[in-house]
Motif scaffolding. Structure first.
Motif, PDB file in Angstrom:
ATOM      1  N   ARG A  56       0.832  -1.208   0.000  1.00 57.99           N
ATOM      2  CA  ARG A  56       0.000   0.000   0.000  1.00 57.99           C
ATOM      3  C   ARG A  56       0.863   1.253   0.000  1.00 57.99           C
ATOM      4  O   ARG A  56       0.503   2.263  -0.607  1.00 57.99           O
ATOM      5  N   GLY A  57       2.003   1.180   0.681  1.00 55.56           N
ATOM      6  CA  GLY A  57       2.908   2.325   0.684  1.00 55.56           C
ATOM      7  C   GLY A  57       3.415   2.650  -0.711  1.00 55.56           C
ATOM      8  O   GLY A  57       3.410   3.813  -1.139  1.00 55.56           O
ATOM      9  N   ILE A  58       3.845   1.622  -1.435  1.00 56.48           N
ATOM     10  CA  ILE A  58       4.281   1.815  -2.815  1.00 56.48           C
ATOM     11  C   ILE A  58       3.079   2.142  -3.707  1.00 56.48           C
ATOM     12  O   ILE A  58       3.197   2.895  -4.678  1.00 56.48           O
ATOM     13  N   GLY A  59       1.921   1.595  -3.343  1.00 52.78           N
ATOM     14  CA  GLY A  59       0.708   1.834  -4.121  1.00 52.78           C
ATOM     15  C   GLY A  59       0.289   3.285  -4.143  1.00 52.78           C
ATOM     16  O   GLY A  59      -0.417   3.709  -5.064  1.00 52.78           O
ATOM     17  N   GLN A  60       0.701   4.056  -3.166  1.00 54.32           N
ATOM     18  CA  GLN A  60       0.396   5.484  -3.150  1.00 54.32           C
ATOM     19  C   GLN A  60       1.351   6.292  -4.018  1.00 54.32           C
ATOM     20  O   GLN A  60       1.154   7.494  -4.193  1.00 54.32           O
ATOM     21  N   ILE A  61       2.364   5.634  -4.547  1.00 50.42           N
ATOM     22  CA  ILE A  61       3.374   6.350  -5.331  1.00 50.42           C
ATOM     23  C   ILE A  61       3.388   5.892  -6.790  1.00 50.42           C
ATOM     24  O   ILE A  61       3.217   6.705  -7.702  1.00 50.42           O
ATOM     25  N   VAL A  62       3.590   4.603  -7.013  1.00 52.60           N
ATOM     26  CA  VAL A  62       3.836   4.116  -8.376  1.00 52.60           C
ATOM     27  C   VAL A  62       2.572   4.013  -9.233  1.00 52.60           C
ATOM     28  O   VAL A  62       2.518   4.598 -10.325  1.00 52.60           O
ATOM     29  N   PRO A  63       1.515   3.265  -8.806  1.00 56.12           N
ATOM     30  CA  PRO A  63       0.344   3.116  -9.692  1.00 56.12           C
ATOM     31  C   PRO A  63      -0.297   4.436 -10.120  1.00 56.12           C
ATOM     32  O   PRO A  63      -0.607   4.596 -11.315  1.00 56.12           O
ATOM     33  N   PRO A  64      -0.507   5.417  -9.204  1.00 57.52           N
ATOM     34  CA  PRO A  64      -1.101   6.682  -9.667  1.00 57.52           C
ATOM     35  C   PRO A  64      -0.231   7.388 -10.699  1.00 57.52           C
ATOM     36  O   PRO A  64      -0.745   7.969 -11.662  1.00 57.52           O
ATOM     37  N   LEU A  65       1.082   7.331 -10.513  1.00 53.21           N
ATOM     38  CA  LEU A  65       1.991   7.977 -11.456  1.00 53.21           C
ATOM     39  C   LEU A  65       1.917   7.301 -12.821  1.00 53.21           C
ATOM     40  O   LEU A  65       1.857   7.978 -13.863  1.00 53.21           O
ATOM     41  N   VAL A  66       1.910   5.960 -12.834  1.00 50.01           N
ATOM     42  CA  VAL A  66       1.843   5.230 -14.100  1.00 50.01           C
ATOM     43  C   VAL A  66       0.536   5.542 -14.834  1.00 50.01           C
ATOM     44  O   VAL A  66       0.533   5.816 -16.043  1.00 50.01           O
ATOM     45  N   LEU A  67      -0.576   5.528 -14.112  1.00 48.32           N
ATOM     46  CA  LEU A  67      -1.863   5.829 -14.731  1.00 48.32           C
ATOM     47  C   LEU A  67      -1.876   7.243 -15.306  1.00 48.32           C
ATOM     48  O   LEU A  67      -2.353   7.470 -16.422  1.00 48.32           O
ATOM     49  N   ARG A  68      -1.347   8.203 -14.547  1.00 46.30           N
ATOM     50  CA  ARG A  68      -1.323   9.584 -15.018  1.00 46.30           C
ATOM     51  C   ARG A  68      -0.475   9.721 -16.275  1.00 46.30           C
ATOM     52  O   ARG A  68      -0.863  10.406 -17.235  1.00 46.30           O
TER      53      ARG A  68
END
Length: 217
Positions: free
Chosen positions: A16-28
Motif C-alpha cells: 500500500r505504501g508503494i501503491g500510493q506512489i507508483v500506480p497513480p503515477l503510471v496511470l497519469r
C-alpha cells in the motif's frame, strides 16, 4: 498461521505504501500520453465534428462544430499536461472522463442496440458496424482511480498540499455523502450515453444527499 498474519500485514502495508506512489503515477503518465496524442491530432488535423454533429449528446449537440472541436482539442492537450505534472488532477481527470463519454456516445457507441449480443460486438478496437467502445472504456476505467484516489505522492497537488499545510491524503470516508457524490459524478456522463442509467444514478445521488441531511439533523 498466527505467524503468517503479521507477515501478511507487513507485506500488505508495504504494498500500500508503494501503491500510493507508483500506480497513480503510471496511470497519469499513460493517460497524459494518450490524450496528448489525441489533442495534437486534432490540433494539426481537419475538423470532422460537423459530420457527426447530430450524434453528440445534449448539450454538446447544440454547440457549433468549430467550438466543439476547439474545446475538445484544448481540453485534451490541457488535461494531458495537468495529468502529467499532477496539478488540479481530479478536475483534469474528471473533465477527460466526461469528454470520453461524449466521444463514446458520438463515435464509438453502436447506433442501435437491439440485443446484448450487439453491445458485446461493440466491445472491440476495430469498428465492425457495432461500435468500438473497448478503448474508451479502458480509458474510463483508468481515469476512475485518479478521480477517486488522487494523483499520488509524486505530483504538484501533493506538494501544494504540503506547502499549504493541508492533508494531501485525508482519512477515507464512505458515508452517504460520499456515495451520493460518487453516484452524481457517474450519473452526469452516463446520462449522455445511457440516459436511463444516468437518470437512476442522479436520482440515487439526490436520495443519498437527502438521507445524509436527514440523518445528520
Amino acid at each position: 498461521m498466527q505467524n503468517l498474519i503479521p507477515l501478511w500485514e507487513s507485506l500488505a502495508a508495504r504494498l500500500r505504501g508503494i501503491g500510493q506512489i507508483v500506480p497513480p503515477l503510471v496511470l497519469r503518465l499513460i493517460m497524459a500520453f494518450e490524450f496528448w496524442q489525441s489533442g495534437l491530432e486534432k490540433y494539426s488535423g481537419d475538423n470532422w465534428f460537423a459530420d457527426i454533429q447530430d450524434k453528440f449528446p445534449f448539450p454538446f449537440s447544440a454547440i457549433p462544430a468549430n467550438l466543439s472541436w476547439f474545446l475538445a482539442t484544448w481540453l485534451e492537450i490541457g488535461g494531458a499536461l495537468l495529468l502529467l505534472v499532477g496539478l488540479f488532477t481530479r478536475f483534469a481527470a474528471y473533465s477527460l472522463f466526461v469528454l470520453t463519454f461524449v466521444a463514446t456516445a458520438a463515435v464509438h457507441w453502436p447506433d442501435m442496440i437491439t440485443m446484448w449480443s450487439d453491445l458485446a460486438k461493440g466491445y472491440a478496437i476495430t469498428d465492425m458496424g457495432h461500435g468500438n467502445f473497448k478503448l474508451p472504456l479502458l480509458f474510463v476505467v483508468m481515469l476512475l482511480p485518479i478521480i477517486f484516489q488522487g494523483p499520488g505522492k509524486i505530483s504538484l497537488d501533493y506538494l501544494l498540499c504540503r506547502t499549504l499545510k493541508a492533508d494531501p491524503m485525508p482519512a477515507p470516508i464512505a458515508d452517504a455523502w460520499a456515495w451520493g457524490w460518487a453516484a452524481l459524478a457517474l450519473g452526469i456522463p452516463f446520462a449522455m450515453l445511457i440516459p436511463a442509467v444516468g437518470a437512476v444514478l442522479i436520482l440515487l445521488a439526490l436520495a443519498l444527499f437527502a438521507f445524509a441531511r436527514f440523518a445528520r439533523a
